[in-house]
Design an enzyme around this catalytic site. Structure first.
Site, PDB file in Angstrom:
ATOM      1  N   ALA A  67       0.871  -1.180   0.000  1.00 32.16           N
ATOM      2  CA  ALA A  67       0.000   0.000   0.000  1.00 32.16           C
ATOM      3  C   ALA A  67       0.906   1.226   0.000  1.00 32.16           C
ATOM      4  O   ALA A  67       2.069   1.143   0.410  1.00 32.16           O
ATOM      5  CB  ALA A  67      -0.885  -0.021   1.242  1.00 32.16           C
ATOM      6  N   GLY A 112       0.530  -4.872   0.969  1.00 32.81           N
ATOM      7  CA  GLY A 112      -0.676  -4.973   0.146  1.00 32.81           C
ATOM      8  C   GLY A 112      -0.439  -5.744  -1.149  1.00 32.81           C
ATOM      9  O   GLY A 112      -1.373  -6.323  -1.708  1.00 32.81           O
ATOM     10  N   GLU A 135       4.463  -4.932   7.457  1.00 30.10           N
ATOM     11  CA  GLU A 135       3.678  -3.863   8.108  1.00 30.10           C
ATOM     12  C   GLU A 135       4.101  -3.571   9.542  1.00 30.10           C
ATOM     13  O   GLU A 135       4.099  -2.408   9.961  1.00 30.10           O
ATOM     14  CB  GLU A 135       2.174  -4.208   8.080  1.00 30.10           C
ATOM     15  CG  GLU A 135       1.529  -4.039   6.720  1.00 30.10           C
ATOM     16  CD  GLU A 135       1.612  -5.288   5.854  1.00 30.10           C
ATOM     17  OE1 GLU A 135       2.397  -6.210   6.185  1.00 30.10           O
ATOM     18  OE2 GLU A 135       0.907  -5.341   4.840  1.00 30.10           O
TER      19      GLU A 135
HETATM   20  N1  COA Z   1       4.601   3.185  -0.709  1.00 29.71           N
HETATM   21  C1  COA Z   1       5.019   4.362  -1.235  1.00 29.71           C
HETATM   22  N2  COA Z   1       6.144   4.470  -1.958  1.00 29.71           N
HETATM   23  C2  COA Z   1       6.851   3.367  -2.163  1.00 29.71           C
HETATM   24  C3  COA Z   1       6.488   2.112  -1.640  1.00 29.71           C
HETATM   25  C4  COA Z   1       5.297   2.054  -0.879  1.00 29.71           C
HETATM   26  N3  COA Z   1       4.854   0.914  -0.364  1.00 29.71           N
HETATM   27  N4  COA Z   1       7.417   1.200  -2.003  1.00 29.71           N
HETATM   28  C5  COA Z   1       8.318   1.849  -2.734  1.00 29.71           C
HETATM   29  N5  COA Z   1       7.986   3.157  -2.839  1.00 29.71           N
HETATM   30  C6  COA Z   1       8.688   4.217  -3.560  1.00 29.71           C
HETATM   31  C7  COA Z   1       9.919   4.683  -2.818  1.00 29.71           C
HETATM   32  O1  COA Z   1       9.587   5.618  -1.817  1.00 29.71           O
HETATM   33  C8  COA Z   1      10.705   5.301  -3.958  1.00 29.71           C
HETATM   34  O2  COA Z   1      10.147   6.551  -4.269  1.00 29.71           O
HETATM   35  P1  COA Z   1      11.119   7.838  -4.521  1.00 29.71           P
HETATM   36  O3  COA Z   1      11.946   7.415  -5.707  1.00 29.71           O
HETATM   37  O4  COA Z   1      10.146   8.923  -4.828  1.00 29.71           O
HETATM   38  O5  COA Z   1      11.920   7.995  -3.266  1.00 29.71           O
HETATM   39  C9  COA Z   1      10.385   4.379  -5.127  1.00 29.71           C
HETATM   40  O6  COA Z   1       9.175   3.710  -4.799  1.00 29.71           O
HETATM   41  C10 COA Z   1      11.460   3.327  -5.383  1.00 29.71           C
HETATM   42  O7  COA Z   1      11.657   2.607  -4.177  1.00 29.71           O
HETATM   43  P2  COA Z   1      13.094   2.463  -3.440  1.00 29.71           P
HETATM   44  O8  COA Z   1      12.839   2.276  -1.989  1.00 29.71           O
HETATM   45  O9  COA Z   1      13.994   3.577  -3.857  1.00 29.71           O
HETATM   46  O10 COA Z   1      13.602   1.105  -4.112  1.00 29.71           O
HETATM   47  P3  COA Z   1      14.638   0.065  -3.498  1.00 29.71           P
HETATM   48  O11 COA Z   1      14.954  -0.864  -4.600  1.00 29.71           O
HETATM   49  O12 COA Z   1      15.737   0.765  -2.780  1.00 29.71           O
HETATM   50  O13 COA Z   1      13.801  -0.720  -2.364  1.00 29.71           O
HETATM   51  C11 COA Z   1      11.864  -1.884  -1.489  1.00 29.71           C
HETATM   52  C12 COA Z   1      12.706  -1.513  -2.732  1.00 29.71           C
HETATM   53  C13 COA Z   1      10.624  -2.592  -1.986  1.00 29.71           C
HETATM   54  C14 COA Z   1      12.667  -2.811  -0.556  1.00 29.71           C
HETATM   55  C15 COA Z   1      11.488  -0.579  -0.724  1.00 29.71           C
HETATM   56  O14 COA Z   1      10.928   0.337  -1.656  1.00 29.71           O
HETATM   57  C16 COA Z   1      10.479  -0.782   0.373  1.00 29.71           C
HETATM   58  O15 COA Z   1      10.836  -1.244   1.442  1.00 29.71           O
HETATM   59  N6  COA Z   1       9.204  -0.408   0.130  1.00 29.71           N
HETATM   60  C17 COA Z   1       8.172  -0.456   1.107  1.00 29.71           C
HETATM   61  C18 COA Z   1       7.674  -1.852   1.307  1.00 29.71           C
HETATM   62  C19 COA Z   1       6.622  -1.903   2.396  1.00 29.71           C
HETATM   63  O16 COA Z   1       6.873  -1.671   3.549  1.00 29.71           O
HETATM   64  N7  COA Z   1       5.382  -2.213   1.974  1.00 29.71           N
HETATM   65  C20 COA Z   1       4.278  -2.350   2.867  1.00 29.71           C
HETATM   66  C21 COA Z   1       3.517  -1.102   2.967  1.00 29.71           C
HETATM   67  S1  COA Z   1       2.130  -1.292   4.072  1.00 29.71           S
END
Ligand code: COA
Length: 261
Positions: A67, A112, A135
């Protein structure tokens, strides 16, 4: 399909492929993406030419990375319940869809995104797929049915391990624990997913629909009561300092410092 910004639907004979396409945010589900997903499935339900649906993420890196945390960070307890209910409604419509739905998971399926894959009837993963329910590291819990559907699929112990550690598992482990049915090369994910779906669509459509109805009708773990309880807890967590800390830390790209408040 008209007026869709983040969802793209392609047809290959009797199979529809639904792409979640918000690549700059790793296909994260904001309210608009969730609403569009719901609308796409409503249209596909009525399309008699469609016998099976594949859900996948656009781009190389992610199925859906969760999400939208920027959006979640704004919620309070009341709107939190609404956020959870909205996602649950759309995912329940996918779970109860009268035609088979298969998630083709390439890259991250987190939060999500993992819950979306769980709501589908089947899952096929590419070798680089990563599943997780992170989460609790943000001060919340899975709120789109994940606290209910994960244990149903992989068993109580493994669901608790995944949900409480918030850690990711790779494709091979996902296969081992029954989270996915097959692991395939990244390059052929979509064509392998279609081949998988054709093993189903070659069968009698009404029988396939009835089989799904009977299987899900018999489980009823995702009962309205259980889902309402999940939403209440999800919303409640929006009033904690830890949720604000968890989400702010994500946005500031630092480690969260939780205080238990
Ligand atoms: N919500 C909002 N933005 C998100 C997102 C999420 N769940 N997951 C990734 N993004 C965004 C990042 O903020 C980043 O945006 P920016 O370029 O404007 O800063 C972009 O997507 C790319 O992600 P980034 O974190 O730079 O990629 P990465 O390869 O370094 O890491 C993940 C990838 C998936 C490990 C990391 O993005 C992450 O931990 N995401 C959240 C996962 C999460 O907790 N999901 C559950 C949500 S309830």
């Amino acid at each position: 399909m008209a007026d869709l910004r983040y969802i793209r639907v392609e047809r290959d004979a009797e199979i529809a492929v639904v792409f979640v396409d918000r690549q700059d945010k790793l296909n994260a589900l904001n309210a608009e993406v969730v609403a569009e997903l719901g609308r796409a499935f409503e249209e596909l339900r009525e399309d008699e030419g469609v016998r099976g649906v594949i859900v996948t993420g656009a781009g190389e890196k992610a199925f859906v990375a969760g999400a939208d945390i920027d959006e979640l960070a704004q919620m309070d307890s009341i709107s939190g319940v609404g956020v959870s209910r909205h996602g649950q409604d759309v995912f329940l419509a996918i779970e109860r869809f009268p035609k088979p739905v298969l998630a083709a998971v390439g890259g991250y399926a987190l939060g999500g995104g993992c819950e979306l894959a769980l709501a589908c009837h089947l899952r096929v993963a590419s070798e680089n797929a990563r599943f997780g329910q992170p989460e609790v590291g943000l001060g919340i819990i899975p709120g789109y049915g994940g606290t209910i559907r994960l244990s149903r699929l992989v068993g109580l112990g493994r669901a608790i391990e995944l949900t409480l550690t918030g850690e990711m598992v790779g494709a091979e482990r996902a296969l081992q624990i029954g989270l996915v049915s097959a692991v395939v090369p990244r390059e052929s994910l979509l064509s392998d997913a279609k081949d998988f779906m054709r093993r189903i669509t070659k069968n009698a459509p009404i029988a396939v629909r009835m089989a799904l109805e009977s299987i899900y009708g018999g489980l009823d773990n995702a009962s309205p009561e259980a889902l309402a309880f999940e939403s209440s807890l999800f919303g409640l967590l929006a009033s904690t300092e830890d949720m604000k800390e968890g989400m702010t830390a994500f946005m500031e790209k630092r480690k969260a410092d939780f205080k238990g408040r």
